[in-house]
Design a protein around this motif. Structure first.
Motif, PDB file in Angstrom:
ATOM      1  N   SER A 117      73.778  64.831 135.931  1.00 41.05           N
ATOM      2  CA  SER A 117      75.198  66.276 136.260  1.00 41.05           C
ATOM      3  C   SER A 117      76.452  66.137 136.295  1.00 41.05           C
ATOM      4  CB  SER A 117      74.346  67.448 136.832  1.00 41.05           C
ATOM      5  OG  SER A 117      74.547  68.389 136.430  1.00 41.05           O
ATOM      6  N   PRO A 152      74.296  75.677 128.685  1.00 46.59           N
ATOM      7  CA  PRO A 152      73.455  76.009 129.349  1.00 46.59           C
ATOM      8  C   PRO A 152      72.627  76.834 128.756  1.00 46.59           C
ATOM      9  CG  PRO A 152      75.453  76.814 130.974  1.00 46.59           C
ATOM     10  CD  PRO A 152      76.163  75.735 130.029  1.00 46.59           C
ATOM     11  N   GLY A 156      70.090  79.013 132.504  1.00 53.09           N
ATOM     12  CA  GLY A 156      70.464  78.215 132.621  1.00 53.09           C
ATOM     13  C   GLY A 156      72.293  78.172 133.342  1.00 53.09           C
ATOM     14  N   LEU A 160      73.031  78.594 137.723  1.00 55.04           N
ATOM     15  CA  LEU A 160      74.435  77.675 137.931  1.00 55.04           C
ATOM     16  C   LEU A 160      75.028  79.359 138.575  1.00 55.04           C
ATOM     17  CD1 LEU A 160      75.650  75.754 135.206  1.00 55.04           C
ATOM     18  CD2 LEU A 160      74.335  74.637 137.188  1.00 55.04           C
ATOM     19  N   THR A 178      65.160  77.825 141.362  1.00 57.58           N
ATOM     20  CA  THR A 178      66.017  77.509 140.332  1.00 57.58           C
ATOM     21  C   THR A 178      65.472  76.100 139.873  1.00 57.58           C
ATOM     22  OG1 THR A 178      68.158  78.074 141.093  1.00 57.58           O
ATOM     23  CG2 THR A 178      68.377  76.752 140.047  1.00 57.58           C
ATOM     24  N   ILE A 182      64.480  75.629 136.068  1.00 57.05           N
ATOM     25  CA  ILE A 182      65.254  74.187 135.420  1.00 57.05           C
ATOM     26  C   ILE A 182      64.676  72.632 135.542  1.00 57.05           C
ATOM     27  CG2 ILE A 182      67.822  75.468 135.932  1.00 57.05           C
ATOM     28  CD1 ILE A 182      68.564  73.376 138.085  1.00 57.05           C
ATOM     29  N   ASP A 245      65.970  70.259 129.012  1.00 57.99           N
ATOM     30  CA  ASP A 245      67.076  70.353 130.119  1.00 57.99           C
ATOM     31  C   ASP A 245      67.838  72.390 129.924  1.00 57.99           C
ATOM     32  OD1 ASP A 245      69.534  70.331 131.493  1.00 57.99           O
ATOM     33  OD2 ASP A 245      69.712  68.602 131.758  1.00 57.99           O
ATOM     34  N   LYS A 246      67.861  72.914 130.699  1.00 57.41           N
ATOM     35  CA  LYS A 246      68.265  74.132 130.578  1.00 57.41           C
ATOM     36  C   LYS A 246      69.241  74.319 131.261  1.00 57.41           C
ATOM     37  CE  LYS A 246      63.640  76.789 130.361  1.00 57.41           C
ATOM     38  NZ  LYS A 246      62.935  78.018 131.215  1.00 57.41           N
ATOM     39  N   VAL A 247      70.064  73.828 131.864  1.00 58.32           N
ATOM     40  CA  VAL A 247      71.645  73.394 132.274  1.00 58.32           C
ATOM     41  C   VAL A 247      72.763  72.666 131.743  1.00 58.32           C
ATOM     42  CG1 VAL A 247      73.065  72.519 134.439  1.00 58.32           C
ATOM     43  CG2 VAL A 247      70.768  73.936 134.601  1.00 58.32           C
ATOM     44  N   HIS A 273      65.986  70.021 134.481  1.00 60.65           N
ATOM     45  CA  HIS A 273      68.047  68.583 135.149  1.00 60.65           C
ATOM     46  C   HIS A 273      67.297  68.396 136.390  1.00 60.65           C
ATOM     47  CE1 HIS A 273      71.225  68.739 134.292  1.00 60.65           C
ATOM     48  NE2 HIS A 273      71.896  69.239 136.021  1.00 60.65           N
TER      49      HIS A 273
END
Length: 303
Positions: A117, A152, A156, A160, A178, A182, A245-247, A273
């Protein structure tokens, strides 16, 4: 596995907290954690798999996280993040310089950089700006900084931005919620997430964790689109990304690989993620195999 927290100083006087695993005479793999995460984030099984694969592993807390130094720059607002407004804070380049300072302190001439990330972004900057210090680059569910890729999902993004926890209980609940959103589809080990969050709240100094996350988000925004800079990366590069991956959307991984000449791109079905337990062996094997077989072959081809 166990190792003690140690500290080194950056040229600016800030302290970086780190741990070392494995034999000192081996190649070094330096793991760079993502947004707000601490060195204890890396699963013991993942670190052990790398050490068993024949490397020394160094993990550390980025600035504004864990037991490393917290900057004194003003804390950016959520609105500035939503508007992608640049602030007076630091950039990913400053965080990359922290990595080099750590390597200097440990007398590491060069290392295999593995970042996830935001940590992947820091590793990318290191590879582009410090080519002689980077043996290889592994970028895990990261992106280029371009607003056209890696964005995202709405859920997501909310995960964050919702980072203000007032006490340990709320921090643990927010982190578990979270990760449920994710993380990987097949990873339901919430006890692991709870244990990490409890330890992170104490190591990170409680509520100041919120300020650190806000500053790190701004560091990403302040750095802008790094696609052109990635074209200067010349070391062997492996890019990994999860398809759920949602971020950081998978397009971020595709764009990273496309920007780095000769890179190898792998999409992992079911991975979200998070360095999730069901994928640890696969991800560690990819890093170790690349170091032992693929990278030497590519280096010979370059000569």
């Amino acid at each position: 596995m166990s190792a003690e927290d140690r500290f080194c100083q950056t040229p600016g006087g800030g302290e970086i907290c780190y741990r070392v695993y494995g034999n000192s005479h081996r190649d070094v793999v330096l793991l760079i954690a993502g947004l707000g995460l601490q060195l204890i984030y890396w699963p013991e099984e993942f670190v052990a798999a790398l050490v068993e694969g024949g490397v020394k592993v160094v993990v550390f807390d980025n600035r504004d996280s864990g037991r490393s130094f917290y900057s004194d720059t003003p804390v950016p607002s959520s609105w500035s993040h939503l508007l992608r407004a640049k602030t007076d804070g630091y950039t990913l380049s400053d965080m990359a310089a922290d990595v080099i300072a750590l390597m200097d302190s440990l007398k590491i001439q060069n290392a295999h950089l593995v970042g996830m990330s935001m940590g992947g972004m820091i590793a990318q900057v290191c590879a582009a700006r410090y080519p002689n210090r980077t043996k290889s680059l592994t970028s895990i569910f990261s992106s280029t900084g371009s607003l056209k890729v890696g964005q995202p999902s709405l859920s997501g993004l909310c995960a964050l931005l919702k980072n203000n926890s007032r006490d340990e209980k709320e921090f643990v609940e927010n982190y578990v919620r979270t990760m449920r959103l994710i993380g990987a589809r097949v990873d339901t080990n919430e006890n692991r997430h709870k244990a990490y969050a409890r330890a992170a709240w104490i190591r990170g100094g409680g509520e100041r964790i919120n300020d650190g996350i806000s500053r790190q988000i701004s560091a990403i925004i302040n750095s802008g689109d790094r696609t052109r800079e990635l074209s200067f990366v010349r070391c062997p590069t492996l890019v990994m990304h999860g398809d759920v991956d949602k971020v950081v959307a998978p397009s971020g991984g595709y764009a990273t690989a496309a920007a780095i000449r000769g890179s190898r791109f792998i999409i992992i079905p079911g991975l979200g993620h998070d360095i999730s337990l069901p994928f640890i062996d696969l991800m560690a094997d990819l890093i170790v195999t690349s170091r032992m077989i693929i990278w030497p072959f590519l280096e010979q081809m370059r000569v």
